[in-house]
Scaffold this motif. Structure first.
Motif, PDB file in Angstrom:
ATOM      1  N   ALA A  69      23.129 -18.346  -0.344  1.00 43.32           N
ATOM      2  CA  ALA A  69      24.295 -17.835  -1.065  1.00 43.32           C
ATOM      3  C   ALA A  69      24.927 -16.618  -0.396  1.00 43.32           C
ATOM      4  O   ALA A  69      26.150 -16.531  -0.293  1.00 43.32           O
ATOM      5  N   ALA A  70      24.127 -15.680   0.049  1.00 41.20           N
ATOM      6  CA  ALA A  70      24.680 -14.461   0.654  1.00 41.20           C
ATOM      7  C   ALA A  70      25.511 -14.765   1.911  1.00 41.20           C
ATOM      8  O   ALA A  70      26.621 -14.231   2.045  1.00 41.20           O
ATOM      9  N   PRO A  71      25.026 -15.608   2.826  1.00 41.01           N
ATOM     10  CA  PRO A  71      25.873 -15.918   3.994  1.00 41.01           C
ATOM     11  C   PRO A  71      27.190 -16.593   3.616  1.00 41.01           C
ATOM     12  O   PRO A  71      28.234 -16.302   4.223  1.00 41.01           O
ATOM     13  N   LEU A  72      27.171 -17.472   2.618  1.00 38.93           N
ATOM     14  CA  LEU A  72      28.417 -18.103   2.171  1.00 38.93           C
ATOM     15  C   LEU A  72      29.371 -17.061   1.603  1.00 38.93           C
ATOM     16  O   LEU A  72      30.586 -17.107   1.854  1.00 38.93           O
ATOM     17  N   HIS A  73      28.829 -16.125   0.859  1.00 39.57           N
ATOM     18  CA  HIS A  73      29.649 -15.059   0.277  1.00 39.57           C
ATOM     19  C   HIS A  73      30.297 -14.223   1.384  1.00 39.57           C
ATOM     20  O   HIS A  73      31.496 -13.922   1.334  1.00 39.57           O
ATOM     21  N   HIS A  74      29.520 -13.859   2.382  1.00 41.52           N
ATOM     22  CA  HIS A  74      30.070 -13.086   3.501  1.00 41.52           C
ATOM     23  C   HIS A  74      31.152 -13.889   4.235  1.00 41.52           C
ATOM     24  O   HIS A  74      32.181 -13.324   4.631  1.00 41.52           O
ATOM     25  N   GLN A  75      30.933 -15.185   4.385  1.00 42.02           N
ATOM     26  CA  GLN A  75      31.958 -16.027   5.012  1.00 42.02           C
ATOM     27  C   GLN A  75      33.234 -16.037   4.185  1.00 42.02           C
ATOM     28  O   GLN A  75      34.340 -15.977   4.739  1.00 42.02           O
ATOM     29  N   ASP A  76      33.096 -16.146   2.859  1.00 38.00           N
ATOM     30  CA  ASP A  76      34.272 -16.122   1.982  1.00 38.00           C
ATOM     31  C   ASP A  76      35.116 -14.892   2.277  1.00 38.00           C
ATOM     32  O   ASP A  76      36.334 -14.976   2.416  1.00 38.00           O
ATOM     33  N   GLU A  77      34.448 -13.758   2.367  1.00 39.30           N
ATOM     34  CA  GLU A  77      35.164 -12.504   2.602  1.00 39.30           C
ATOM     35  C   GLU A  77      35.787 -12.473   3.990  1.00 39.30           C
ATOM     36  O   GLU A  77      36.935 -12.056   4.146  1.00 39.30           O
ATOM     37  N   GLU A  78      35.046 -12.907   4.987  1.00 37.54           N
ATOM     38  CA  GLU A  78      35.535 -12.829   6.365  1.00 37.54           C
ATOM     39  C   GLU A  78      36.621 -13.863   6.668  1.00 37.54           C
ATOM     40  O   GLU A  78      37.448 -13.651   7.551  1.00 37.54           O
ATOM     41  N   ILE A  79      36.635 -14.961   5.933  1.00 32.33           N
ATOM     42  CA  ILE A  79      37.659 -15.987   6.137  1.00 32.33           C
ATOM     43  C   ILE A  79      38.931 -15.671   5.349  1.00 32.33           C
ATOM     44  O   ILE A  79      40.040 -15.891   5.832  1.00 32.33           O
ATOM     45  N   HIS A  80      38.781 -15.153   4.123  1.00 29.30           N
ATOM     46  CA  HIS A  80      39.927 -15.028   3.231  1.00 29.30           C
ATOM     47  C   HIS A  80      40.314 -13.594   2.875  1.00 29.30           C
ATOM     48  O   HIS A  80      41.494 -13.257   2.922  1.00 29.30           O
ATOM     49  N   VAL A  81      39.357 -12.779   2.488  1.00 25.67           N
ATOM     50  CA  VAL A  81      39.665 -11.451   1.969  1.00 25.67           C
ATOM     51  C   VAL A  81      40.028 -10.479   3.093  1.00 25.67           C
ATOM     52  O   VAL A  81      41.082  -9.844   3.079  1.00 25.67           O
ATOM     53  N   PHE A  82      39.136 -10.358   4.068  1.00 30.65           N
ATOM     54  CA  PHE A  82      39.340  -9.366   5.126  1.00 30.65           C
ATOM     55  C   PHE A  82      40.602  -9.625   5.951  1.00 30.65           C
ATOM     56  O   PHE A  82      41.362  -8.685   6.212  1.00 30.65           O
ATOM     57  N   PRO A  83      40.877 -10.869   6.363  1.00 28.12           N
ATOM     58  CA  PRO A  83      42.111 -11.094   7.139  1.00 28.12           C
ATOM     59  C   PRO A  83      43.375 -10.724   6.360  1.00 28.12           C
ATOM     60  O   PRO A  83      44.327 -10.194   6.937  1.00 28.12           O
ATOM     61  N   ALA A  84      43.381 -10.988   5.054  1.00 25.58           N
ATOM     62  CA  ALA A  84      44.557 -10.644   4.246  1.00 25.58           C
ATOM     63  C   ALA A  84      44.775  -9.139   4.250  1.00 25.58           C
ATOM     64  O   ALA A  84      45.907  -8.665   4.399  1.00 25.58           O
ATOM     65  N   VAL A  85      43.699  -8.382   4.108  1.00 21.91           N
ATOM     66  CA  VAL A  85      43.811  -6.927   4.084  1.00 21.91           C
ATOM     67  C   VAL A  85      44.231  -6.399   5.458  1.00 21.91           C
ATOM     68  O   VAL A  85      45.092  -5.527   5.566  1.00 21.91           O
ATOM     69  N   LEU A  86      43.641  -6.946   6.511  1.00 24.97           N
ATOM     70  CA  LEU A  86      44.000  -6.509   7.864  1.00 24.97           C
ATOM     71  C   LEU A  86      45.472  -6.791   8.164  1.00 24.97           C
ATOM     72  O   LEU A  86      46.148  -5.992   8.813  1.00 24.97           O
ATOM     73  N   ALA A  87      45.974  -7.923   7.676  1.00 24.44           N
ATOM     74  CA  ALA A  87      47.379  -8.291   7.911  1.00 24.44           C
ATOM     75  C   ALA A  87      48.340  -7.380   7.152  1.00 24.44           C
ATOM     76  O   ALA A  87      49.516  -7.289   7.515  1.00 24.44           O
ATOM     77  N   GLY A  88      47.827  -6.683   6.141  1.00 29.03           N
ATOM     78  CA  GLY A  88      48.676  -5.785   5.356  1.00 29.03           C
ATOM     79  C   GLY A  88      49.124  -4.553   6.113  1.00 29.03           C
ATOM     80  O   GLY A  88      50.077  -3.898   5.721  1.00 29.03           O
ATOM     81  N   GLY A  89      48.408  -4.224   7.202  1.00 31.25           N
ATOM     82  CA  GLY A  89      48.850  -3.137   8.066  1.00 31.25           C
ATOM     83  C   GLY A  89      48.460  -1.732   7.643  1.00 31.25           C
ATOM     84  O   GLY A  89      48.859  -0.770   8.284  1.00 31.25           O
ATOM     85  N   ASP A  90      47.692  -1.567   6.580  1.00 28.02           N
ATOM     86  CA  ASP A  90      47.272  -0.240   6.139  1.00 28.02           C
ATOM     87  C   ASP A  90      46.067   0.208   6.977  1.00 28.02           C
ATOM     88  O   ASP A  90      45.035  -0.449   6.980  1.00 28.02           O
ATOM     89  N   THR A  91      46.203   1.325   7.661  1.00 24.29           N
ATOM     90  CA  THR A  91      45.169   1.800   8.574  1.00 24.29           C
ATOM     91  C   THR A  91      43.865   2.133   7.851  1.00 24.29           C
ATOM     92  O   THR A  91      42.779   1.797   8.341  1.00 24.29           O
ATOM     93  N   ALA A  92      43.942   2.791   6.709  1.00 22.43           N
ATOM     94  CA  ALA A  92      42.730   3.158   5.959  1.00 22.43           C
ATOM     95  C   ALA A  92      42.006   1.907   5.466  1.00 22.43           C
ATOM     96  O   ALA A  92      40.773   1.822   5.537  1.00 22.43           O
ATOM     97  N   LEU A  93      42.774   0.939   4.991  1.00 24.75           N
ATOM     98  CA  LEU A  93      42.162  -0.314   4.532  1.00 24.75           C
ATOM     99  C   LEU A  93      41.558  -1.082   5.711  1.00 24.75           C
ATOM    100  O   LEU A  93      40.477  -1.662   5.580  1.00 24.75           O
ATOM    101  N   ALA A  94      42.225  -1.070   6.840  1.00 27.34           N
ATOM    102  CA  ALA A  94      41.691  -1.743   8.029  1.00 27.34           C
ATOM    103  C   ALA A  94      40.372  -1.109   8.441  1.00 27.34           C
ATOM    104  O   ALA A  94      39.428  -1.811   8.823  1.00 27.34           O
TER     105      ALA A  94
END
Length: 192
Positions: A69-94
């Motif tokens: 379960a934990a690896p799937l959860h980390h994948q969820d974040e790295e596939i969907h959550v983190f890229p969306a935040v990085l694309a937002g362009g906020d330096t502190a969030l990045a």
């Protein structure tokens, strides 16, 4: 150790479906925290009682969660959550996202060391003295503390940012992907 856990620990947390992916991620965090609590109780139990059936079952449950379960959860974040935040362009969030991704790698390394000890515990014989001695208390405490801080950063900073950046269609696709990677029979949004 109390025998209150049966089977897979922590699945009595609030139910969330793939149609609400952020709620599902947060429910997963609750299961992570419960499984970490089981790991802490297991360590104390084995130090007092050695290897017994309760210890072997708890070790199996902890391994199942952090192996699957934990690896799937980390994948969820790295596939969907983190890229969306990085694309937002906020330096502190990045910067926060970079920290979280680095922590995922650190957690994997720490988990590998903990897993080795749990594997020997699962196969130990009744009455084996101190099979958990190789797992220092501070190693468990550091693993638990790292996850706690990690979860707080995700839930307090990164998840809210991602929710604001993703529209309902993107969130639906995220939930569908999460479900499909877990073998659920889910159709992506827009596929009737």
């Amino acid at each position: 150790m109390a025998s209150g856990h049966r089977g897979f620990p922590g699945f009595d947390s609030p139910a969330a479906g793939f149609e609400a992916p952020f709620e599902m991620l947060e429910a997963c965090h609750q299961r992570v925290l419960r499984t970490l609590g089981l790991l802490e109780r297991l360590q104390a139990h084995v130090q007092t009682h050695g290897c017994d059936q309760q210890a072997r079952q708890a070790a199996t449950d902890v391994m199942r969660y952090f192996d699957v379960a934990a690896p799937l959860h980390h994948q969820d974040e790295e596939i969907h959550v983190f890229p969306a935040v990085l694309a937002g362009g906020d330096t502190a969030l990045a910067s926060a996202v970079q920290q979280l991704m680095e922590q995922h790698r650190q957690m994997e390394t720490r988990w590998a060391a903990l897993r080795t000890v749990l594997t020997s515990l699962v196969s130990c014989q009744e009455g084996t003295p101190q099979p958990f001695a190789a797992l220092r208390r501070d190693a468990v405490e550091k693993f638990v503390a790292m996850y706690g801080a990690h979860i707080r950063l995700e839930e307090d900073v990164v998840y809210p940012a991602a929710k604001n950046l993703l529209n309902s269609v993107q969130e639906g696709a995220m939930g569908a992907d999460m479900g499909m990677r877990r073998g659920a029979n889910i159709r992506p949004p827009g596929n009737a």
